[in-house]
Structure formats: C-alpha cells, structure tokens
Design a protein around this motif. Structure first.
Motif, short mmCIF file in Angstrom:
data_model
loop_
_atom_site.label_atom_id
_atom_site.label_comp_id
_atom_site.label_asym_id
_atom_site.label_seq_id
_atom_site.Cartn_x
_atom_site.Cartn_y
_atom_site.Cartn_z
N LEU A 48 31.13 86.34 40.58
CA LEU A 48 32.62 86.60 41.01
C LEU A 48 32.84 86.70 42.34
O LEU A 48 33.81 86.25 42.99
CB LEU A 48 33.10 87.79 40.33
N LEU A 49 31.62 86.95 43.10
CA LEU A 49 31.75 87.03 44.68
C LEU A 49 30.23 87.03 45.46
O LEU A 49 29.31 86.93 44.61
CB LEU A 49 32.35 88.58 45.22
N ARG A 50 30.16 86.89 46.56
CA ARG A 50 29.02 86.88 47.23
C ARG A 50 28.92 88.07 48.21
O ARG A 50 29.95 88.45 49.16
CB ARG A 50 28.66 85.61 48.19
N ARG A 51 28.09 88.98 48.23
CA ARG A 51 27.85 90.03 49.00
C ARG A 51 27.49 89.72 50.48
O ARG A 51 26.75 88.84 50.76
CB ARG A 51 26.69 90.91 48.48
N THR A 52 27.96 90.42 51.37
CA THR A 52 27.90 90.09 52.76
C THR A 52 27.42 91.39 53.59
O THR A 52 27.72 92.58 53.10
CB THR A 52 29.01 89.37 53.66
N HIS A 53 26.99 91.49 54.79
CA HIS A 53 26.85 92.83 55.38
C HIS A 53 28.30 93.32 55.47
O HIS A 53 29.13 93.01 56.33
CB HIS A 53 26.16 92.29 56.89
N GLY A 54 28.34 94.60 55.05
CA GLY A 54 29.33 95.38 55.00
C GLY A 54 30.56 94.97 54.22
O GLY A 54 31.65 95.72 54.34
N GLY A 55 30.40 93.95 53.37
CA GLY A 55 31.55 93.55 52.37
C GLY A 55 31.21 92.39 51.44
O GLY A 55 30.12 92.57 51.11
N ALA A 56 32.16 91.57 51.18
CA ALA A 56 31.93 90.54 50.56
C ALA A 56 32.80 89.42 50.57
O ALA A 56 33.98 89.52 51.30
CB ALA A 56 32.14 91.08 48.81
N THR A 57 32.64 88.07 50.00
CA THR A 57 33.51 87.00 50.12
C THR A 57 33.62 86.42 48.73
O THR A 57 32.83 86.67 47.86
CB THR A 57 32.89 85.94 51.01
N TYR A 58 34.80 85.59 48.40
CA TYR A 58 35.14 85.13 47.29
C TYR A 58 34.23 83.86 46.84
O TYR A 58 33.91 82.92 47.67
CB TYR A 58 36.64 84.54 47.27
N ALA A 59 33.73 83.94 45.59
CA ALA A 59 32.84 82.87 45.24
C ALA A 59 33.46 81.85 44.51
O ALA A 59 34.15 82.24 43.39
CB ALA A 59 31.53 83.38 44.44
N HIS A 60 33.57 80.48 44.81
CA HIS A 60 34.12 79.54 43.98
C HIS A 60 32.90 78.62 43.29
O HIS A 60 32.21 78.11 44.12
CB HIS A 60 35.03 78.68 44.68
N LYS A 61 32.87 78.73 41.93
CA LYS A 61 31.71 77.94 41.49
C LYS A 61 31.97 76.68 40.49
O LYS A 61 30.92 76.14 40.07
CB LYS A 61 30.96 78.86 40.74
N SER A 62 32.98 76.74 39.85
CA SER A 62 33.31 75.88 38.77
C SER A 62 34.73 75.50 38.65
O SER A 62 35.67 76.15 39.20
CB SER A 62 32.78 76.40 37.34
N LEU A 63 35.19 74.49 37.93
CA LEU A 63 36.54 74.09 37.57
C LEU A 63 37.36 75.26 37.17
O LEU A 63 38.35 75.63 37.74
CB LEU A 63 36.79 73.08 36.70
N PHE A 64 36.95 75.84 36.23
CA PHE A 64 37.65 77.23 35.50
C PHE A 64 36.79 78.19 36.26
O PHE A 64 35.92 78.87 35.50
CB PHE A 64 37.74 77.14 33.80
N ASN A 65 37.23 78.55 37.13
CA ASN A 65 36.29 79.71 38.16
C ASN A 65 36.00 80.94 37.52
O ASN A 65 36.72 81.38 36.50
CB ASN A 65 36.79 79.32 39.40
#
Length: 262
Positions: A48-65
C-alpha cells in the motif's frame, strides 16, 4: 483509535497528499514513533505504500489498486452489516444510484442474489463490472477516473446525472461531521455526489462508525440532506445523541434504532 482505523487513515492521507512523514503522523495520532514505524512497515508489506527516509509515499501498483482492495477488508463486519440494512430498503424494479465505495460494492453483491430487476446508475467501475452479468439496465456515468477508488468524477458525470431521475441513492462518505455534514477529500467527487443527491427522491448514506465525527476537505451534503444514515453498532454514543436532538434518522447494524426526521 484502533490499529486498523489508524492505518486506514494513513492510507487516506497518502491518497490525498502522496507522501507522509513519521513526525507528522506521531503528532496527528498521538502515538509513539515505534508504533508509526510498525504501521508503515505493515502497510508496505501489503503493497500500500513505499517506505522512505523519515516517512512513506503512496504506491500505485494495479488497476484496482491496493488501497481499494485493502478497504474492502477494513471494518469488514461493520460494512457488511450496513450493506444488509441497505438491502432491505430496495424493492424489485427500483431505479437506484449507487455511489462509489467499498460498502456500496458490498451492497451491489447482495443485490445480485436477491433481486431480478433493477435500473442502476453508478459512477463506480467496480460496481458496474460486478453487476454487468445480471441483465439489469446499468448506466455508468462517465467522467474522469479517480485512481484509488476507480470512481468516475467531474463535469461529464455531473451532466449525465442531471438528465436522470431515480428512486433512491446510496451514498458513501469519507467523513461525517456534526458541523460540516458529509465530506470527501476531492472537490470533483463532491460535485458528483451533489448531482447524485439532486437526482433522487430518497438519499441513504452508508458510513461505518470509524468515519463518524470526522471531516475531510469538502462537504457535499448537510446532515439533514440525507434521509437515513446507515451505520454500525460501534457508532459513538455522543454522535448519535446529537442526531437524536436534531431529529435525524439513523439505523445501526442489524438493529433498527431509528429516530424520526423532524
């Protein structure tokens, strides 16, 4: 706040902003850094997300995400109870407006097994696909695709809705506030929801208890513009008492607890 409710709200924030910071989440939810990091780790493991240094970003992976699929499993028992309540309000031959949302999708699945003839207007691609083989008349409104929910929103859909009149609308909301009414984080989605309300005789809101007392960016309906709120038995008592004071109707889970609309 329950763990899954907090994680659901983190996903909502990511859908709105694209990224979040651990420090901001700690301040927002009043929990420890360790707790937030565990939340982000778990949500990352679900795609559902990607970890980053100090936080996270939103992950888009499929049509029905992933966020839409994940929401089907959040508050699942509560949403199922709400959908069963809504099912009892629908009669053979009705013309319905089904708003985009996970609870309305559950309702659509129940309708397939119960009724033989309906006309359904929806802005939800998942609902349209769910009902495609029923043989019912299905109208998909058109518009811009909102990726996280696969909802169609914007002026094209509003124009379509303005040309129709239906019996009943079953609406979703991201939050319901005593002061701001029914809300959503997207202005174009709010316009679409207002057009749905204007197109029907009776408006039902399908909102699980985790969203009661919450408010997001844009209001699309005042509390008294909805004829009946369908929620679950975990609804906050203070919120329900205020609805009672205002003479607003609601039902809880499988128990009929309805105040008269004043």
């Amino acid at each position: 706040m329950k763990t899954e409710e907090r994680r659901s709200q983190i996903i909502e924030l990511l859908e709105q902003k694209g990224s979040v910071w651990v420090e901001d989440l700690v301040a927002r939810f009043g929990v420890s850094h360790v707790t937030i990091r565990k939340d982000l780790t778990e949500l990352e493991s679900r795609g559902l997300l990607r970890r980053t240094h100090g936080g996270a970003t939103y992950a888009h992976k499929s049509l029905f995400n992933p966020s839409f699929r994940e929401k089907l499993h959040l508050q699942q028992a509560e949403k199922a109870a709400i959908a069963r309540l809504a099912l009892e309000l629908i009669e053979e031959g009705d013309t319905l407006v089904l708003d985009a949302g996970t609870t309305t999708l559950l309702l659509a699945r129940l309708l397939k097994a119960r009724l033989r003839s309906l006309y359904v207007i929806t802005n939800s691609m998942p609902i349209a696909l769910e009902l495609a083989e029923t043989g019912w008349e299905i109208l998909l409104t058109g518009g811009q695709v909102r990726h996280h929910s696969m909802a169609l929103i914007g002026p094209a859909g509003v124009r379509t809705l303005e040309a129709y009149h239906a019996d009943k609308a079953f609406m979703s909301a991201t939050g319901v506030s005593l002061h701001r009414g029914y809300t959503t984080p997207n202005p174009y989605e709010a316009e679409t929801k207002r057009a749905m309300i204007a197109a029907v005789e009776t408006v039902y809101a399908l909102v699980d208890s985790s969203k009661l007392g919450q408010a997001t960016l844009v209001s699309f309906a005042a509390l008294d513009e909805v004829d009946l709120l369908l929620t679950d038995a975990q609804a906050p008592e203070g919120f329900l008492r205020e609805l009672d004071k205002r003479g607003l109707a609601y039902q809880l889970g499988g128990l009929e607890v309805t105040a008269k609309v004043g």
